[in-house]
Motif scaffolding. Sequence first.
Motif, PDB file in Angstrom:
ATOM      1  N   ILE A   1       0.825  -1.216   0.000  1.00  0.00           N
ATOM      2  CA  ILE A   1       0.000   0.000   0.000  1.00  0.00           C
ATOM      3  C   ILE A   1       0.856   1.263   0.000  1.00  0.00           C
ATOM      4  O   ILE A   1       0.437   2.302   0.490  1.00  0.00           O
ATOM      5  CB  ILE A   1      -0.981   0.004   1.203  1.00  0.00           C
ATOM      6  N   LYS A   2       2.066   1.142  -0.564  1.00  0.00           N
ATOM      7  CA  LYS A   2       2.908   2.343  -0.671  1.00  0.00           C
ATOM      8  C   LYS A   2       2.264   3.337  -1.641  1.00  0.00           C
ATOM      9  O   LYS A   2       1.343   2.970  -2.381  1.00  0.00           O
ATOM     10  CB  LYS A   2       4.305   1.942  -1.134  1.00  0.00           C
ATOM     11  N   SER A   3       2.807   4.547  -1.672  1.00  0.00           N
ATOM     12  CA  SER A   3       2.283   5.597  -2.559  1.00  0.00           C
ATOM     13  C   SER A   3       0.760   5.715  -2.462  1.00  0.00           C
ATOM     14  O   SER A   3       0.039   5.644  -3.462  1.00  0.00           O
ATOM     15  CB  SER A   3       2.678   5.331  -4.011  1.00  0.00           C
TER      16      SER A   3
ATOM     17  N   ILE B   1       7.763  -1.711   6.933  1.00  0.00           N
ATOM     18  CA  ILE B   1       8.299  -0.542   6.226  1.00  0.00           C
ATOM     19  C   ILE B   1       9.488  -1.002   5.381  1.00  0.00           C
ATOM     20  O   ILE B   1      10.497  -1.452   5.907  1.00  0.00           O
ATOM     21  CB  ILE B   1       8.725   0.561   7.225  1.00  0.00           C
ATOM     22  N   MET B   2       9.368  -0.838   4.056  1.00  0.00           N
ATOM     23  CA  MET B   2      10.387  -1.385   3.159  1.00  0.00           C
ATOM     24  C   MET B   2      11.487  -0.379   2.825  1.00  0.00           C
ATOM     25  O   MET B   2      12.531  -0.754   2.312  1.00  0.00           O
ATOM     26  CB  MET B   2       9.730  -1.847   1.851  1.00  0.00           C
ATOM     27  N   GLY B   3      11.222   0.901   3.091  1.00  0.00           N
ATOM     28  CA  GLY B   3      12.176   1.902   2.631  1.00  0.00           C
ATOM     29  C   GLY B   3      12.589   2.913   3.679  1.00  0.00           C
ATOM     30  O   GLY B   3      13.181   2.563   4.686  1.00  0.00           O
TER      31      GLY B   3
ATOM     32  N   VAL C   1       4.213 -13.256  -0.189  1.00  0.00           N
ATOM     33  CA  VAL C   1       4.412 -12.466  -1.407  1.00  0.00           C
ATOM     34  C   VAL C   1       3.981 -11.029  -1.113  1.00  0.00           C
ATOM     35  O   VAL C   1       3.079 -10.795  -0.313  1.00  0.00           O
ATOM     36  CB  VAL C   1       3.601 -13.039  -2.596  1.00  0.00           C
ATOM     37  N   ARG C   2       4.649 -10.106  -1.754  1.00  0.00           N
ATOM     38  CA  ARG C   2       4.302  -8.691  -1.580  1.00  0.00           C
ATOM     39  C   ARG C   2       3.552  -8.243  -2.829  1.00  0.00           C
ATOM     40  O   ARG C   2       4.146  -7.973  -3.861  1.00  0.00           O
ATOM     41  CB  ARG C   2       5.576  -7.863  -1.382  1.00  0.00           C
ATOM     42  N   ILE C   3       2.238  -8.205  -2.702  1.00  0.00           N
ATOM     43  CA  ILE C   3       1.401  -7.957  -3.874  1.00  0.00           C
ATOM     44  C   ILE C   3       0.905  -6.517  -3.898  1.00  0.00           C
ATOM     45  O   ILE C   3       0.176  -6.086  -3.003  1.00  0.00           O
ATOM     46  CB  ILE C   3       0.179  -8.910  -3.892  1.00  0.00           C
TER      47      ILE C   3
HETATM   48  C1  LIG Z   1       6.384  -1.975  -4.891  1.00  0.00           C
HETATM   49  C2  LIG Z   1       7.027  -3.182  -4.353  1.00  0.00           C
HETATM   50  C3  LIG Z   1       6.367  -4.424  -4.428  1.00  0.00           C
HETATM   51  C4  LIG Z   1       5.043  -4.615  -5.125  1.00  0.00           C
HETATM   52  O1  LIG Z   1       5.175  -4.521  -6.520  1.00  0.00           O
HETATM   53  P1  LIG Z   1       3.972  -4.885  -7.497  1.00  0.00           P
HETATM   54  O2  LIG Z   1       4.605  -5.022  -8.821  1.00  0.00           O
HETATM   55  O3  LIG Z   1       3.045  -3.723  -7.471  1.00  0.00           O
HETATM   56  O4  LIG Z   1       3.337  -6.111  -6.987  1.00  0.00           O
HETATM   57  C5  LIG Z   1       7.011  -5.508  -3.849  1.00  0.00           C
HETATM   58  N1  LIG Z   1       8.210  -5.375  -3.232  1.00  0.00           N
HETATM   59  C6  LIG Z   1       8.852  -4.207  -3.148  1.00  0.00           C
HETATM   60  C7  LIG Z   1      10.165  -4.134  -2.452  1.00  0.00           C
HETATM   61  C8  LIG Z   1       8.291  -3.070  -3.717  1.00  0.00           C
HETATM   62  O5  LIG Z   1       8.944  -1.910  -3.638  1.00  0.00           O
END
Ligand SMILES: *Cc1c(COP(=O)(O)O)cnc(C)c1O
Length: 383
Positions: free
Chosen positions: A35-37, A82-84, A221-223
């Motif tokens: 749910i970024k951006s 938080i990924m960033g 998975v990060r969807i």
């Molecule tokens: C944006 C992002 C995702 C998701 O990407 P999608 O192509 O929209 O599924 C997964 N992992 C990371 C690290 C991201 O930055």
Amino acid sequence: MAGTSVIEIDRTAFIHNLNFLQHYLGDEVKISSVIKSNAYGHGIEQVVPIAEMAGIRHFSVFSAEEAQTACQVKKPETDVMIMGWMSDEEIEWAIDNDLEFFVFEIIKLEKAAEKAKKLNKVAKIHIEVETGLNRTGFTQRQLVKVVKFIKENRDLFYVKGLCTHYAGAESIANHVRIQKQIRKYNQVYKWLCNREIVPEIRHTACSAAAIAYPRTRMDMVRIGILQYGFWPTRETFIQYIHKRMDKADPLTRILSWKSQIMSIKKVKTGEFVSYGTAYLAQEEKVIAIVPVGYSHGYSRSLSNQGRVIIDGQRAPVIGVVNMNMLIADVTHIPGVKRGDEVILIGEDNGIEITLASFADFNNQLNYELLARLPMSIPREVIN
Ligand SMILES: *Cc1c(COP(=O)(O)O)cnc(C)c1O
């Protein structure tokens, strides 16, 4: 005061997409909803509660700021990762609030230890490993230090995950590079386990990888884009559909963007419409002015290219998209008048407007256009 447009989020369609994805990926794979951006323009506050209705209990954001927005609306038991970006103060805030976060810098790890100690809490970290994207992530050399540091500070860290990100899983052109990344990741996982650092979960896949490379699914998975009803690229859709009897698209777009006609006028044959010479009226035209432009996220690259729906009919965007306005050709629409609804994204009367046309070779524009939809446009949940 009313905005010049509104974004509608279709709850039923969103739940349908998430149910489809969970069923397709299988119950043993956890979905982290990305749910970024501002949830790819859909609105974090609107998206989180609906995803929870579909059983999602894990969200990924880019920044601490986005995490904070998610925290205001999520269930207490739902996790946020938080990924960033996090400032040092935000690292402290995240630990204090039991949030998970990526580490990809020794200094960030040291800060996390310092803050965890201060708070008398445990930092829930995901070790990000550099496998070939060459963006963030620890290299093998750095990992030696990471292992040492974590072992020296065992009680300050919980190694929640080991993660990486692929360098373009949505395109076959990157196949060899992705395969290398998968191999590298698996090597690092084993290497860490052999050093008694056993991450609770392994996660590497974004939408495209989850579809095109099933072995990247692992524990989670990060969807992002798929849950919103868009395929990362046409190639990804073809890879999905290829193995299916049913060739229909299982996903539904969940976002509609609507405005209304602000003004209508006639233009004589031989006149140019809007700035410059981008559009020449080759016959007498009726044009509709819509109060949405590039400052509202309607890309200038849609000048003379975009389509909108008015009164159940397709109308081409003519001339350049202005800062606050666009112009649609409504010559062919009888009875069109000021105040009529204009669908910028969405469907009506069996006609659908998607951001980048589905026939486009590259749908990367979808990500960009969605993410650029300003926070200031009101979001409404429907259905
Ligand atoms: C944006 C992002 C995702 C998701 O990407 P999608 O192509 O929209 O599924 C997964 N992992 C990371 C690290 C991201 O930055």
